[in-house]
Design a protein around this motif. Structure first.
Motif, PDB file in Angstrom:
ATOM      1  N   PRO A  22       0.832  -1.200   0.000  1.00 12.35           N
ATOM      2  CA  PRO A  22       0.000   0.000   0.000  1.00 12.35           C
ATOM      3  C   PRO A  22       0.870   1.254   0.000  1.00 12.35           C
ATOM      4  O   PRO A  22       1.888   1.321   0.681  1.00 12.35           O
ATOM      5  CB  PRO A  22      -0.796  -0.114   1.295  1.00 12.35           C
ATOM      6  N   LYS A  23       0.459   2.241  -0.806  1.00 12.45           N
ATOM      7  CA  LYS A  23       1.163   3.516  -0.885  1.00 12.45           C
ATOM      8  C   LYS A  23       1.264   4.141   0.509  1.00 12.45           C
ATOM      9  O   LYS A  23       2.196   4.861   0.825  1.00 12.45           O
ATOM     10  CB  LYS A  23       0.382   4.434  -1.831  1.00 12.45           C
ATOM     11  N   LEU A  24       0.244   3.795   1.333  1.00 13.25           N
ATOM     12  CA  LEU A  24       0.214   4.381   2.677  1.00 13.25           C
ATOM     13  C   LEU A  24       1.446   4.021   3.503  1.00 13.25           C
ATOM     14  O   LEU A  24       1.932   4.818   4.301  1.00 13.25           O
ATOM     15  CB  LEU A  24      -1.033   3.897   3.420  1.00 13.25           C
ATOM     16  N   THR A  29       6.115   5.839   6.284  1.00 17.32           N
ATOM     17  CA  THR A  29       7.537   5.650   6.572  1.00 17.32           C
ATOM     18  C   THR A  29       8.324   6.897   6.174  1.00 17.32           C
ATOM     19  O   THR A  29       9.168   7.388   6.935  1.00 17.32           O
ATOM     20  CB  THR A  29       8.073   4.412   5.808  1.00 17.32           C
ATOM     21  N   LEU A  30       8.034   7.403   4.986  1.00 18.70           N
ATOM     22  CA  LEU A  30       8.764   8.601   4.536  1.00 18.70           C
ATOM     23  C   LEU A  30       8.475   9.802   5.431  1.00 18.70           C
ATOM     24  O   LEU A  30       9.351  10.619   5.696  1.00 18.70           O
ATOM     25  CB  LEU A  30       8.365   8.960   3.104  1.00 18.70           C
ATOM     26  N   ARG A  31       7.231   9.899   5.874  1.00 17.17           N
ATOM     27  CA  ARG A  31       6.868  11.018   6.755  1.00 17.17           C
ATOM     28  C   ARG A  31       7.750  11.001   8.004  1.00 17.17           C
ATOM     29  O   ARG A  31       8.343  12.018   8.379  1.00 17.17           O
ATOM     30  CB  ARG A  31       5.383  10.942   7.148  1.00 17.17           C
ATOM     31  N   HIS A  53       7.474  14.939   2.280  1.00 15.62           N
ATOM     32  CA  HIS A  53       7.381  13.517   1.896  1.00 15.62           C
ATOM     33  C   HIS A  53       6.443  13.309   0.713  1.00 15.62           C
ATOM     34  O   HIS A  53       6.682  12.471  -0.149  1.00 15.62           O
ATOM     35  CB  HIS A  53       6.957  12.664   3.096  1.00 15.62           C
ATOM     36  N   ILE A  54       5.385  14.114   0.660  1.00 12.45           N
ATOM     37  CA  ILE A  54       4.444  13.984  -0.462  1.00 12.45           C
ATOM     38  C   ILE A  54       5.117  14.431  -1.769  1.00 12.45           C
ATOM     39  O   ILE A  54       4.945  13.810  -2.827  1.00 12.45           O
ATOM     40  CB  ILE A  54       3.180  14.847  -0.219  1.00 12.45           C
ATOM     41  N   ILE A  70      12.445   3.866  -3.068  1.00 11.64           N
ATOM     42  CA  ILE A  70      11.519   4.122  -1.961  1.00 11.64           C
ATOM     43  C   ILE A  70      10.835   2.824  -1.538  1.00 11.64           C
ATOM     44  O   ILE A  70      10.735   2.502  -0.339  1.00 11.64           O
ATOM     45  CB  ILE A  70      10.489   5.206  -2.359  1.00 11.64           C
ATOM     46  N   ALA A  71      10.399   2.064  -2.518  1.00 11.65           N
ATOM     47  CA  ALA A  71       9.708   0.809  -2.193  1.00 11.65           C
ATOM     48  C   ALA A  71      10.640  -0.118  -1.416  1.00 11.65           C
ATOM     49  O   ALA A  71      10.273  -0.669  -0.363  1.00 11.65           O
ATOM     50  CB  ALA A  71       9.235   0.135  -3.475  1.00 11.65           C
TER      51      ALA A  71
END
Ligand SMILES: Cc1cc2nc3c(=O)[nH]c(=O)nc-3n(C[C@H](O)[C@H](O)[C@H](O)COP(=O)(O)OP(=O)(O)OC[C@H]3O[C@@H](n4cnc5c(N)ncnc54)[C@H](O)[C@@H]3O)c2cc1C
Ligand code: SF4
Lengths: 150, 554
Positions: A22-24, A29-31, A53-54, A70-71
């Motif tokens: 999920p993109k979430l 995580t990036l946030r 992050h967005i 990123i993944a």
């Protein structure tokens, strides 16, 4: 923390699996990651408040190499440490410190460097990050005519 | 325009100066430009928060594509010349020289590469024009400094150069049209430090207005000439030569219109210019005289792409000199942090210069000179983004605090050096890559010789010594063209000469092979000079050639 960085990078993460995550997960995580890079202080907000992050995730939609990084990075963090939200600030600092010192040919160092580079770029391109800094406006339209007077 | 007297291909430094001068002779000029028009006040981004991200705003069609062959292995002997910064460490970890960003930095558009140039305006050192006869290296210019001097004066007046009274080894028949800009605080620091190690610094001559001039405002010292000057005081070709050429009513410009081929007769005479644009497709435009000013990469490409049965190696290339003798940029920049706040993000880029080592024999042990410049602004350390990405390492609360503490403290010095022609450095047609119209791209080949690396090494050492003397400690970034191909100045691929066997054009830019074809851009330089910025000389050469064309047509 150090041991998990060496040899634990899931460079072999199956991209198809990575994309179905999920993109979430990546967003969350990036946030936390960008906020550890650029936390709030008494003058300026944390990176995520400026949607850093967005913006990075938006870049990834146009950039397959970044999308994979990123993944893979987010999955590696999740599998190695569980959710980053469970780490306190000292643990996060140790994580970033170890990633920043890992070899260049490892995933953690590449992930750290690439995300840091994009995070500081978007953060410091936002005037809300300039409070308390010497450079607190764009160069035009005023210029800096005072340099030749002083 | 139905019947132009002259077609000029390219509206950059050379093409713009040529077109303006021809209109002064009452000749009708059609300029054909591959790129778009820029509107300084609307297009440039320096008034926005994201100016460091947008940098120079490349519009659609404003950049070409190129092939590169620059990947020579890096010799460990020169390891102290690798590029690095405090954030990323060593920047090129590949073991071979690689291309930095676009590699060949240029703009296609009305004004050409002057749209994003800094605007340093240098006359060539007369000593650098006789390299071969004096030192047995490179090539001689087939004209003298005295031949060019009157044209330097005209060009300086037209673009509005602000320069010092003090000399620098080039005699002048008239003073600069505008007084020099006072040095900013950071450059005064460099100048003072230079004195302690025997280097003499002075105000640089700059195409940036120190007073209102010719309907343009004076510079407001916004630090970022390379991202496009939104107020129009920078003397780029669009707001100077082109504006005045258009005002005569004798000049017409076709934008977004690449020339794809020169059409020739068996005699070598050019009978037409083939253009292709999205709206009208392919057509042939005609004029008695054609001037090619596409820059030192595209000019040889167009000649080579214009081969015919008679001229199978390309036009103006019977002696196989087109594309040879290409010279690119030999540059170095070191940055350190000083304790005292110098406000070094403010001012006019490259406002101070040192000419001490500019003459061909000034660097010990090697032929070819160099010059040094204050470089904090030119290297982009004008805002927080570049500080954080390049020179303030770390993360977390300490990064943010270090950023606040660092912002006024970076100090950079750069060196720009002579590059002599060598066999491995040239422009060819790329055998593998083609553009959207199916034409081969230019292939840029670049190699550095041990002499080039000796010069580069000298420049690096001097920059480091100077920063040490200025108290700039630690060093936080160094970047050079040892491990990166990064060319802002390109020259020589259709060089001029007195001997038709080893040159492409004569001293007026007329090709030896095609009687009505002239070249008026940096490709005709026989040598680069000792680090001088080329545009003023490109302007002067083009003005001189324009006078010759007008005279010959009488
Ligand atoms: C970052 C940077 C900073 C610089 N700073 C300085 C400086 O301070 N001082 C200085 O003197 N120089 C500086 N330069 C170099 C200077 O800009 C160039 O040397 C100069 O503009 C070259 O002039 P030119 O006429 O040879 O080519 P260009 O100015 O590049 O013009 C060539 C034009 O021809 C057009 N063209 C090419 N092929 C075709 C075709 N087939 N059909 C139609 N049009 C075509 C192009 O679109 C372009 O507009 C700088 C360059 C860079 C990149
Ligand atoms: S420093 Fe001066 S010349 Fe350069 S862009 Fe700013 S206003 Fe224009």
């Amino acid at each position: 923390m150090g041991s998990l960085l060496f040899g634990a990078w899931l460079l072999s993460v199956n991209r198809a699996i990575a994309k179905t995550r999920p993109k979430l997960l990546y967003e969350e995580t990036l946030r936390i990651f960008v906020d550890a890079l650029l936390p709030a202080d008494e003058l300026t907000p944390a990176a995520s408040m400026l949607n850093v992050h967005i913006q990075i995730l938006n870049d990834a939609t146009q950039n397959p190499a970044l999308e994979s990084l990123i993944a893979e990075g987010c999955q590696w963090l999740k599998q190695s440490l569980g959710s980053l939200s469970a780490l306190d600030s000292e643990q996060l600092e140790r994580l970033l410190s170890a990633m920043s010192k890992a070899d260049w040919d490892t995933g953690p160092r590449n992930f750290y460097h690439e995300i840091r580079d994009r995070a500081v770029m978007y953060y410091y391109a936002d005037p809300r990050a300039w409070v308390g800094s010497a450079i607190n406006r764009p160069p035009q339209p005023l210029g800096y005519p005072e340099v030749i007077i002083s | 325009m139905l019947h132009p007297d002259v077609i000029v291909i390219g509206a950059g430094a050379g093409g713009a100066a040529m077109a303006w001068r021809l209109t002064q002779h009452k000749l009708k000029v059609l300029i054909i430009e591959a790129g778009p028009r820029y509107e300084p006040a609307q297009d440039y981004r320096l008034h926005t928060a994201r100016w460091e991200l947008d940098r120079f705003p490349f519009k659609s069609g404003s950049q070409g594509k190129y092939g590169f062959d620059v990947n020579s292995p890096l010799d460990p002997q020169w390891d102290n010349l690798h590029s690095w910064n405090a954030v990323a460490g060593r920047l090129n970890r590949s073991g071979v020289r690689i291309v930095a960003d676009a590699g060949y930095h240029h703009v296609r558009g009305i004004g050409g590469s002057t749209l994003h140039y800094t605007g340093e305006s240098h006359r060539l050192n007369p000593l650098a024009m006789k390299l071969h006869s004096q030192f047995g290296s490179g090539a001689d210019w087939p004209l003298t400094y005295a031949d060019l001097e009157p044209y330097y004066v005209i060009a300086e007046k037209l673009i509005g150069v602000a320069g010092p009274i003090e000399g620098n080894g080039r005699w002048r028949s008239e003073p600069y049209p505008l007084p020099a800009h006072p040095l900013c605080k950071a450059s005064r620091c460099i100048s003072d430090a230079g004195r302690t190690i025997g280097m003499h610094w002075q105000a640089n001559s700059r195409a940036a207005l120190s007073q209102p001039y010719d309907g343009r405002p004076s510079c407001n010292y916004c630090s970022n000439c390379g991202y496009g000057c939104p107020i129009g005081d920078k003397g780029s070709a669009d707001v100077t030569f082109i504006r005045h050429a258009l005002a005569t009513g004798l000049c017409t410009i076709l934008t977004d219109t690449p020339v794809t081929r020169l059409v020739s007769k068996v005699s070598g005479r050019i009978t037409g210019v083939e253009v292709t644009d999205n709206k009208r497709g392919t057509r042939i435009l005609k004029a008695p005289i054609v001037v090619l000013a596409g820059g030192a990469v595209e000019t040889p490409r167009l000649l080579l792409n214009s081969a015919t049965h008679t001229f199978s190696k390309g036009l103006a290339n019977s002696n196989k000199q087109v594309g040879r003798n290409f010279m690119d940029s030999l540059t170095w920049v070191s940055t350190g942090m000083v304790d005292t706040p110098l406000d070094s993000y403010k001012g006019l880029p490259a406002d101070a210069i040192c000419w001490d080592y500019n003459a061909p024999a000034a660097i010990p042990g090697v032929i070819g000179g160099c010059r040094f410049t204050s470089a904090t602004l030119e290297t982009g350390l004008t805002g927080s983004v570049n500080y954080a990405r390049r020179i303030v390492p770390g993360f977390g609360a300490s990064l943010k605090q270090n950023m606040r503490n660092s912002l006024r403290h970076a100090l950079s010095v750069s060196g720009f050096g002579e590059m002599l022609p060598n066999e491995g450095t040239r422009i060819e047609l790329d055998p593998k890559q083609r553009d959207a119209r199916g034409l081969p791209l230019a292939l840029i080949r670049s190699r550095l010789t041990s002499e080039d690396l000796q010069r580069l090494s000298f420049m690096a050492e001097k920059c480091r010594q100077l920063l040490k003397a200025a108290g700039a400690n630690p060093l936080v970034e160094e970047f050079g063209t040892y491990d990166y191909f990064s060319a802002t100045h390109v020259f020589g691929s259709c060089r001029m000469g007195a001997n038709p066997n080893d040159s492409v054009v004569n001293s007026f830019g007329r090709t030896h092979d095609c009687e009505n074809l002239y070249i008026a851009d940096a490709s005709i330089f026989p040598s680069t000079g000792g680090g001088e910025s080329p545009s003023l000389t490109i302007f002067a050469l083009a003005l001189r050639s324009a006078d010759h064309i007008a005279e010959a047509g009488k």
